[in-house]
Each structure stands twice: as structure tokens, then as C-alpha cells.
Design a protein around this motif. Structure first.
Motif: not given
Lengths: 404, 675
Positions: B487-496
Motif C-alpha cells: 500500500a505504501y509503495r503504491v501511494l508513494l509512486i502515485l505522484p510519478w
């Protein structure tokens, strides 16, 4: 067998021949909603009348943001329309680039020229040649809240006096609110003093003494009289007027659609400026013209439609149903049009309006002028210093363009 | 070209190689020289033709201007046509009434005889006249020569159509158009002569080389000398032909002026002497008295031999005498061009001789033959790259040496060539700052060096932020046993993942002075709302914040990948040895990350340096262009100021900077790659 094989294509050709003689005229425009509906109504009626002559007009609505660039890219390559409708500000650039707009002096006669408000014809003229017929115009005028202000001011002294009574900066109420840092809106005040952007040539004269005087008056309204809000963005002005916190606004027909239903608003001509010897404020008018594309294959048919579109019965349709203010003079004698308070108010205002320059050099003026306005209203520079700097920037750009 | 197989024992034949080189070199010189000479002779002939045409046209126009309108004009035109059999048709159009006043076109007879209103199909003729009128007005107003005042059009069948404006009392009232039959073809240089310039040197070389033998250096010198001699000889004979043609041309043009003047005088004399050409009706009430016959103003033949802006060339006076000095200086310039071309051609041919003679060609062909399979694999990709990458790139560089703007975008590039002027004006403008009247410093935000400074600051701050935050987040995500890691990984990739065009606009809205979220938060903490786009520093901060938010995911992903590839027994060994967490990080983690991070940093530097979207959409350079980076500044020059050549130079400078950086960075990282 052989004969009938030959006969079939010949038969088709024969049947197609009258269809081949049909002239297709394509019109591009950037209208939506009522304007689009009004235009399409006119086109349908025209097609019905002219079907026998084999002329068919079709319209295509192109989104406004991309319109000018599409014309610049498509028309010179022959991939554009026969007619297009657009404001006059890009006209000079298109003419200099070539192969875009067709001169129509050849088709014009005195009767057609006399149809239009003279200043709108000026907007369609570049270096003495007429390139299109004006369809409608837009100018800014005085829009006021009738509840706060029973009678609008006629002179600048009255304006300041009335506005001061209605201003209470602490509670966010202002007598007058308009985008005074936008050079387009400021031009109305500037032109009252006899200021201008270009002298004939065109020679940029951004730092002319009249321009500086106009800016000094504006700053007096802002700092000494205190009747204007700081940082006037369009969103702020709309919210102030709709909240009853701004009594007067200088704006154009685009503003009317934003006004809340509860506000009882009135329209009046912009006041005269006592400091300029009682001369009226002369806003810039944006004139939408109907142009014929240079590579068009049906220029005669196109001109016929252009002439028809700007004629008085059609102007009435565009005015009453399309909510435009037509450049056609005769339409304002019609009872329905003259009775409409909005249309007649803009008609009165356009009497003193000045067409915005259609020169290609104009695109180079916006950026330095906006910068200058921003520095002046933020008090980081005096009007003269800021305009001097803007003038230098424009001179440099114009010289770089002309050296050959 | 012969290629000796290896181990032949005899070695390469220098005679054959130099001989072949000389052959190719002389063919190059002769072929290109012949082509250039033909073109030059043709141009000279056309130049003369055009000038003679313009002279007779302007003579006619001047007489028509004095004739006024009506029958007088028709008489003049008929008289003119009689003397000029090479003029197929003459037409005179007056703007007043859009009327065709006179015409010798065979189609304009009977019903179509002038005077009549122009027909719809003849709109082009009228528009041409209006164009000339507008051109005169433009040139006068701008004080220069930008638009043609005499139009010359070459029709598809080779005939030339010329149009000149009729000026009366300072106002353009119409135009005169003449259509001339195609001129006779220009003399071409003899093919035999050109061939001799190939055959003779090669034969000479063959004979002399028999004497010299296989000595490489001597053969080389001989070939070079023969080639230089060929080039010089061809250049000299070309120049002789050209200067002869040009001198004859000047004499004939001067003669044409004299004849036209005489004929014009005759036509003028035949005109009925009127009171004034545009005679108005006498004011009512006065008796029409016999007005004094004013003779028409005298003609000015010296002004007829002119360029497209009706500026007299001044190479002859009106009486048929050539101005020797001016012609001599014009010839001097032409001679310089011929000399330059000859030297260039000779140098090129010499290089070829050297290349072939010293064995370069043989080596090249050998390589191609040995590796032909590899080359055939590469060919399709090379073709695509040339079309899509190299050609636009090279065109951009060529454009940067011109000063193309929107006004002259149709002019051929050789005419608007300015060499290094654009680069000089970009790179040598050091006026970055000056002191204002009150002692403060005012920066010139349009200056290249200010923009360069902003771009470097932009790149450094963004890459630093991206790497640091990306690395920290990667370390956090890498901890063993972290819950909800996907979940964290997905959230943190969203800006990109989201299109940065949209997010940039949203961020710009968040920094709005009145309605923006950021100012609401600032006000919640009791501070005054900040006008973000008013000062350069705060404006830069908004763009930095936006790009920081957009750029850390990339660094995080790279770091995460590299972190996961570090073997965990390294850390165990370090723990056993008693290393602290920080020492572990410094000695194990960082060096292992370098091979992955360094390329990422290079990429990020190049991307951020050219990050157009964020700067353009978030700050748009506000205030007053102080937060522009090089690429947005280049865009403004190209599409708001329409200076295409200057913008191309700007872009090439950006490329140069990044190229130097790339090479430098590459060298640096080679030393830091090993663990």
C-alpha cells in the motif's frame, strides 16, 4: 458486354455532374451554446434558399484554445476552411505570415462598407487593405449594482465621490473593482488621455507622457482615494460584485454571465475623465471578423455567405438569439434590439471605443506591459520608470523582428 | 578501387591509389565546377534580362503616370507594345473603379476591350496592385526595404510577369503589369573543355609516375600539385567567362536605359498637353478659362535600373554610360566568391586525393566487406535515426546560424545567414545586474547568465531533494516486517504516475494568494498570507515544491531496487564486527548504491535541466521572467517573440552545456564505480 461496361461509369459521371458543380463552403468558428445555435440557424436558412444554386455551407466548431494555432498551421497548407470567424488581434500576424487571409477590397462596394460601425471596419483593415467583414464587437463598460448605487457616475469626480462613500477597506467593501492591473482593461483609461501603444509606423510609444499620466491617475484612485481593492483577479472581482461588496465594475459581456441572479445590475457608459479635460474613457474593442481563407477554392461563394451573415436580418438573429453585439449599424434601429438594455448599453459604449491594434507587433507588447503594470500596482517602481523599461523591451523585440 | 588481398607479397600500389585519387578529385572539381559555372552564367543572364525588363516597365509606368487615365493611357500602352515584341501583354489597372484601363492582351478585345471593370477571375491582378501599394506604405513607414515594390513572378512556362505601381502625387493609383516571353537560354560552358580538365591531369600523372616509380611521398606531392593546378585553372577560366558576361551585361543594360528614355520621351511628347493629369471640374461659379498647358514632369531615367524596392542600382547614368567604378567593385565581390568557391572545392578534392591515395578508401571498403552482416543489421535503425533525430537536430543547428523570424521564414537560409552572431549576443551579454537609483541591485532577468544561474540552482536543488527524500523513503520501505508495504509503495509512486501537466496546474492553484490551500494553512498558523508569485525567491520555492513532489518517486524506486540487491550477510558481518548503524550505512549501503544511483542522477540532472512543464505551468516565469529556465526562455523567444534563429541558437547552447556535463560526469563516475 463491352459497351455496357463502358456505359456504367459514364452514366455515373453524368449523374454526378450536377453534384460536381456543387460548391461546398466550410466555416470554422469557436462558438458554443447560444452563439453556435444562432449561427447554425442562419446557415440552415441560407442553405435552403441557395440549394438551387448548388451552394452548401457547413460549419465546424473548433475549441477556442486551439483555434488560432489551428488556423496558423492548417490554412496556409490548404487544409483549412473557406471561412473562419475570429477576433482581430491575430490578423496582422496572419497577414504577414502570408497565405492565410484573403483581401476582400475587390468584392467590397460602398453600400456594404457603410453597413458597419466605422471603427469596426477599421479593425478589419491592415495597411489600407480590408481583410474581412466585422461580425460583432466586445467592449468593457460600467456595470453597477442598482441597490448600492441608484444612479451611475458620469464623470471621474462623481465616480471617486460615489465610490468613496461605498468603500470600507477593512470590511472588504469597495466602490469600484476592475482588473486594473490587466493592460487590456487599463487601456480604457489610457486612451482617454490620448495614450496609445503604437504611433503610425508602427512605432511603439509605451512610455508616452499621456500613458504615464493615465497610470498616475490610476495610482491616485488606488492609493490616495483608496476605492480599488488590491490584487484584482477576475475571481476576486466576481466574488465581490456577487457578494454585494463592489458597487461598480468595469467589464465586458463575458462578465454578465457570471453575475448572481439576486443582483439587480445596470449598465452605463464609462465615465468621462475630468483630469483629461472631460474626455471619455475609450475602451479597446475586440472585433470578431469573418475572414475568407486565402487558399479557398470557392472565394465567390464564400464572400456571398460572408456578406449574407453580416447583413441586418442575420445580425438581428445573432443579437437576440446569439446574445452578441453586432457590428451592423442598422440592426440597432430594430425595436427588439434597441429595447434590450444590454445590447443598447454596449452600442452606446462602442461609440467612443477604439479598435485594439491588429498589428503583429502587438503580441510582443503584452508581456512587458503586464510586467510594468504589476510593478506599478505593487509600488515597486514609478509609472514612468516601469513604462520606460517596458518600452525598451518592446523596442528591442520589434527591432529584432524587422532587421533584414 | 583495388584492394590487395593480405599476404600478396607485393603490397599496395601507390601509383594506382594516387592515380585513382587524382581521377576522383579532378572529376569532383570538374563536375561541380561545371555545374556552378552553368548556374552562374544562367543567373547572370537572368539578372540582365530582369533588369532590362524592369527598366522598360518603369519607363512605361512613369509615362502612364503622367498620362492619367482614359484614351491617353491606351495610346501610350499601344505605342510601348509596338517597340517591344518580347512583351506578350501589357495591362494597366486603376484602383478607382477597379477598372482595366488598357490592355494589349489578345483576350481583351471586342466585348472585353478596356476600359471595363475587372472580372471576378481577375481579382488576383487587383490584389497584386493593392499588395504593391501596401508594400510601399510599409517600407515608407518602417524606413527600410522589407516588401517588394516591383513584383516579379516566373510563370510555369518560363515567361516572366512583372508588375509596378503607378504613383501620382505620392499616392499609388494603380499598377502596370507586363508579361514577357521566356528569354533565350543562357550560353552553357562547353562540356569538352570541362572533360579536358579531367583527362589532362590524369594523363600527366600517369606519364610522370612512370618516371617517379613507387615512391609514396613523391607521388603524393605530384598528385596534390596536379590537382591544385586543375582547380586553379578551372577557377581562372570560369572567372574569365563570368566577368566577360557581366561586363557585356552592364553595357547592354546602360544601352537599354538610353533607348527607353528616348522612347519614353517620344511617348510623352505624343500626349495631349493637359492642364493637369487628374483634372478636376472647375468650382461652380467660375468661368472655365483655358488653363495654362503644363508640360508633364520630366522623366528620370537614372532611377529606372533598380532593385525590388525601387532603389536605383546606380550602375549607369541615364545617358548610357556605365559607372566603371561601381561595376568594378561589384565584379570584385563576385571574384571573391569565385575564389572562395575554388579554394573550398580544391581543398575538398585534395582531402579526397589524400584519403584515397594513402589507402583510406581501401581500408574502409575492407571493413565494410568484413563486417557486412553487422552493417546490414544496423542500417534500418540508422536510417530511422537519421530521419527522426539527426536531420531535425542538424536543421536546428543550421537555423541557429541564421536570423530567421516570422517575417522572413520563406527566405532561403543563405540570404539570412549571420554566422555566430546569435551565439555572440547570447553568450557575451554580461549585463546581468545594475545598481538602481536607491542603491539596490536590479537584475536583468532576460539575460542568459541569470537564466543559467536559475537553471543550475533549479537542477541542483531538485536533484538533491529528490535523491535525499527518495533514499530516505527507500530505506524506510526496506525495513523488514513493515506492515502494508505494498500500500505504501503504491501511494508513494502515485505522484510519478499522474500526468505532470495536470498536477502542475493543481499545484499552481494551491499557491494562489487568495484562494489557495497553502495560504489557508499559513493563515491557520496565524501568519500573513504570502503572495507566492510576487518575489523571485518564493516563486522559485513553489516550483521547487511541485517538482520535489513529482521527482522523489523515481529516486525512491531506483534506490529501493538497489537496496534490495545488497546481500544481508554484509550487514551481519558488520554487526558482528561492532559497526554502528551509521557506519554500516556509510560503508556498505552507500557504496553499493552508487552504481545504480549515479546513472539515475545523470538522467535526473538532464531531465530537470530541461523540465519545461513545471516552470511554464506553475510560475510561467513570474515575476517578470525571473524564474525562467533556459528551455522556457528559448520557447518564449521562438513562439512569443517569433525569433526562430535566436531560439535555435539558445537551444544549441543548452545542448552544448548538457553535452559537456554528460562527458564530464561520465569521466568522473568511471573512477567511482567500483565498490
Amino acid at each position: 458486354m463491352k459497351i455496357s461496361r463502358l456505359a456504367l461509369p459514364l452514366l455515373f459521371a453524368a449523374l454526378a455532374a450536377p453534384a460536381l458543380a456543387q460548391k461546398d463552403v466550410v466555416v470554422w468558428h469557436a462558438y458554443r451554446a447560444e452563439e453556435k445555435a444562432a449561427l447554425e440557424k442562419i446557415v440552415a436558412a441560407y442553405n435552403q434558399v441557395n440549394a438551387a444554386r448548388g451552394v452548401k455551407v457547413t460549419t465546424l466548431a473548433v475549441p477556442y484554445d486551439a483555434f488560432a494555432d489551428k488556423i496558423t498551421a492548417a490554412v496556409p497548407r490548404g487544409k483549412g476552411p473557406d471561412i473562419f470567424i475570429y477576433a482581430q488581434d491575430r490578423l496582422g500576424g496572419w497577414i504577414e505570415a502570408g497565405k492565410t487571409v484573403e483581401p476582400i477590397d475587390f468584392f467590397l462596394d460602398k453600400a456594404t462598407t457603410a453597413r458597419f460601425i466605422p471603427t469596426t471596419m477599421e479593425a478589419m483593415t491592415y495597411r489600407g487593405t480590408v481583410y474581412g467583414l466585422p461580425l460583432n464587437y466586445k467592449v468593457i463598460t460600467l456595470i453597477y449594482n442598482k441597490k448600492l448605487l441608484p444612479a451611475p457616475p458620469k464623470t471621474s469626480k462623481e465616480l471617486v465621490a460615489m465610490a468613496k462613500k461605498l468603500t470600507d477597506a477593512k470590511s472588504g467593501r469597495f466602490g469600484l473593482a476592475y482588473s486594473y492591473s490587466d493592460f487590456y482593461y487599463h487601456a480604457a483609461l489610457q486612451n482617454a488621455f490620448g495614450g496609445r501603444v503604437f504611433d503610425p509606423g508602427p512605432k511603439p510609444v509605451l512610455n508616452a507622457p499621456e500613458n504615464v499620466k493615465a497610470l498616475e491617475l490610476l495610482m491616485r484612485w488606488f492609493t490616495v482615494d483608496g476605492i480599488l481593492p488590491a490584487e484584482p483577479s477576475t475571481a476576486l472581482i466576481t466574488s465581490l460584485f456577487n457578494g454585494g461588496k463592489a458597487a461598480m465594475v468595469f467589464s465586458g459581456p463575458w462578465f454578465l454571465g457570471e453575475i448572481a441572479k439576486e443582483i439587480d445590475f445596470g449598465l452605463a457608459p464609462l465615465p468621462t475623465i475630468d483630469e483629461a479635460g472631460g474626455k471619455p474613457m475609450r475602451p479597446w474593442m475586440t472585433v470578431e471578423g469573418v475572414y475568407i481563407a486565402a487558399p479557398s477554392k470557392n472565394k465567390d461563394a464564400a464572400y456571398d455567405f460572408v456578406k449574407h451573415l453580416t447583413d441586418t436580418p442575420q445580425a438581428k438573429v445573432m443579437a437576440l438569439e446569439g446574445r452578441q453585439t453586432p457590428a451592423n449599424q442598422a440592426v440597432y434601429s430594430d425595436a427588439a434590439v434597441s429595447g434590450d438594455k444590454i445590447l443598447s448599453a454596449f452600442r452606446k459604449q462602442v461609440e467612443v471605443a477604439v479598435p485594439m491594434p491588429n498589428l503583429p507587433e502587438m503580441t510582443m507588447v503584452w508581456s512587458p506591459a503586464t510586467t510594468a503594470m504589476n510593478t506599478i500596482v505593487k509600488k515597486s517602481a514609478t509609472p514612468k520608470a516601469a513604462m520606460d523599461q517596458a518600452q525598451q523591451a518592446v523596442l528591442k523585440d520589434v527591432a529584432a523582428l524587422r532587421k533584414n | 578501387m583495388s584492394q590487395r588481398p593480405d599476404g600478396s607479397g607485393k603490397g599496395p600500389s601507390h601509383r594506382l591509389r594516387f592515380g585513382a585519387g587524382l581521377l576522383v578529385g579532378t572529376i569532383l572539381v570538374a563536375a561541380v565546377g561545371h555545374r556552378l559555372l552553368t548556374t552562374a552564367l544562367g543567373e547572370t543572364a537572368r539578372f540582365g534580362e530582369d533588369r532590362r525588363a524592369v527598366i522598360s516597365l518603369r519607363a512605361l509606368t512613369d509615362v502612364v503616370a503622367r498620362a492619367g487615365s482614359g484614351e491617353a493611357v491606351r495610346t501610350v500602352v499601344a505605342g510601348f507594345a509596338k517597340w517591344h515584341p518580347q512583351v506578350a501583354a501589357t495591362r494597366v489597372v486603376l484602383f478607382d473603379g477597379i477598372s482595366l484601363e488598357a490592355s494589349t492582351d489578345p483576350a481583351d478585345t471586342g466585348e472585353n476591350a478596356p476600359p471595363r471593370r475587372l472580372k471576378r477571375e481577375e481579382k488576383d491582378l487587383y490584389d497584386r496592385g493593392q499588395r504593391l501599394r501596401a508594400a510601399i506604405e510599409t517600407n515608407r513607414a518602417e524606413g527600410g526595404g522589407r516588401k517588394d515594390e516591383v513584383e516579379k513572378e516566373r510563370l510555369p512556362d518560363g515567361s516572366v510577369s512583372l508588375a509596378a505601381p503607378i504613383e501620382r502625387d505620392g499616392e499609388v493609383v494603380g499598377l502596370v503589369e507586363t508579361r514577357r516571353v521566356p528569354p533565350p537560354p543562357a550560353p552553357r560552358p562547353s562540356l569538352l573543355t570541362t572533360l579536358s580538365y579531367v583527362v589532362v591531369p590524369v594523363l600527366l600523372f600517369a606519364l610522370l609516375s612512370l618516371v617517379i616509380g613507387e615512391r609514396r611521398v613523391a607521388l603524393g606531392i605530384l598528385a596534390a600539385l596536379l590537382l591544385a593546378g586543375t582547380a586553379w585553372g578551372y577557377g581562372a577560366q570560369s572567372w574569365a567567362k563570368l566577368s566577360r558576361a557581366r561586363t557585356a551585361l552592364e553595357a547592354s543594360v546602360a544601352e537599354q536605359v538610353k533607348t527607353s528614355a528616348a522612347r519614353g520621351q517620344e511617348l510623352l511628347g505624343a500626349l495631349p498637353a493637359t492642364a493637369a493629369p487628374l483634372a478636376e471640374a472647375p468650382p461652380p461659379g467660375t468661368a472655365p478659362e483655358a488653363a495654362p498647358a503644363i508640360p508633364p514632369a520630366p522623366l528620370d531615367p537614372a532611377s529606372w535600373d533598380s532593385d525590388a524596392f525601387r532603389r536605383p542600382l546606380g550602375l549607369s547614368d541615364g545617358a548610357g554610360n556605365v559607372d566603371e567604378a561601381k561595376v568594378a567593385s561589384a565584379l570584385e565581390e563576385a571574384k571573391r566568391t569565385v575564389t572562395r568557391t575554388t579554394v573550398l572545392l580544391g581543398a575538398l578534392a585534395l582531402v579526397l586525393v589524400g584519403f584515397i591515395g594513402l589507402g583510406g578508401l581501401a581500408a574502409l571498403l575492407g571493413t565494410l566487406k568484413t563486417h557486412r552482416v553487422a552493417y546490414s543489421y544496423v542500417l534500418p535503425a540508422m536510417f530511422g535515426m537519421i530521419l527522426l533525430v539527426f536531420f531535425p537536430f542538424v536543421y536546428g543547428i543550421i537555423l541557429s546560424f541564421t536570423d530567421q523570424t516570422i517575417y522572413n521564414s520563406s527566405a532561403p537560409l543563405t540570404e539570412i545567414w549571420v554566422g555566430f552572431q546569435n551565439y555572440v549576443s547570447i553568450l557575451t551579454d554580461f549585463k546581468v545586474a545594475r545598481t538602481a537609483a536607491d542603491g539596490g541591485i536590479i537584475f536583468n532577468y532576460q539575460n542568459f547568465y541569470w537564466t543559467l544561474w536559475i537553471t543550475i540552482a533549479w537542477t541542483v536543488t531538485n536533484v538533491t531533494y529528490g535523491v535525499v527524500v527518495g533514499l530516505i523513503l527507500a530505506l524506510v520501505l526496506n525495513t523488514k516486517g513493515l506492515a502494508m508495504k505494498p500500500a505504501y509503495r503504491v501511494l508513494l509512486i502515485l505522484p510519478w504516475a499522474m500526468p505532470n501537466y495536470i498536477t502542475a496546474l493543481i499545484w499552481q492553484g494551491m499557491f494562489h494568494q487568495q484562494f489557495g490551500v497553502v495560504n489557508q494553512v499559513v493563515q491557520m498558523f496565524g501568519m500573513d498570507p504570502v503572495s507566492w508569485f510576487e518575489k523571485p525567491a518564493t516563486s522559485f520555492f513553489t516550483a521547487w515544491a511541485t517538482n520535489g513532489w513529482l521527482s522523489f518517486p523515481f529516486m525512491m524506486v531506483i534506490s529501493l531496487g538497489a537496496l534490495q540487491s545488497i546481500p544481508s550477510d554484509l550487514y551481519e558481518a558488520a554487526r558482528v564486527d561492532g559497526a554502528t548503524r551509521w557506519q554500516q550505512f556509510r560503508s556498505i549501503t552507500l557504496p553499493s548504491l552508487k552504481p545504480a544511483l549515479v546513472p539515475a542522477v545523470i538522467l535526473s540532472v538532464v531531465w530537470t535541466f530541461n523540465m519545461f512543464n513545471i516552470i511554464f505551468l506553475v510560475t510561467a516565469g513570474e515575476p517578470a521572467g525571473s524564474t525562467e529556465i533556459l528551455i522556457t526562455q528559448s520557447y518564449k523567444f521562438a513562439f512569443q517573440k517569433y525569433q526562430y534563429g535566436y531560439a535555435a541558437a539558445y537551444s544549441t547552447v543548452i545542448f552544448g552545456i548538457l553535452l559537456i556535463y554528460g562527458v564530464f560526469q561520465n569521466r568522473m563516475t568511471k573512477g567511482t564505480e567500483a565498490i
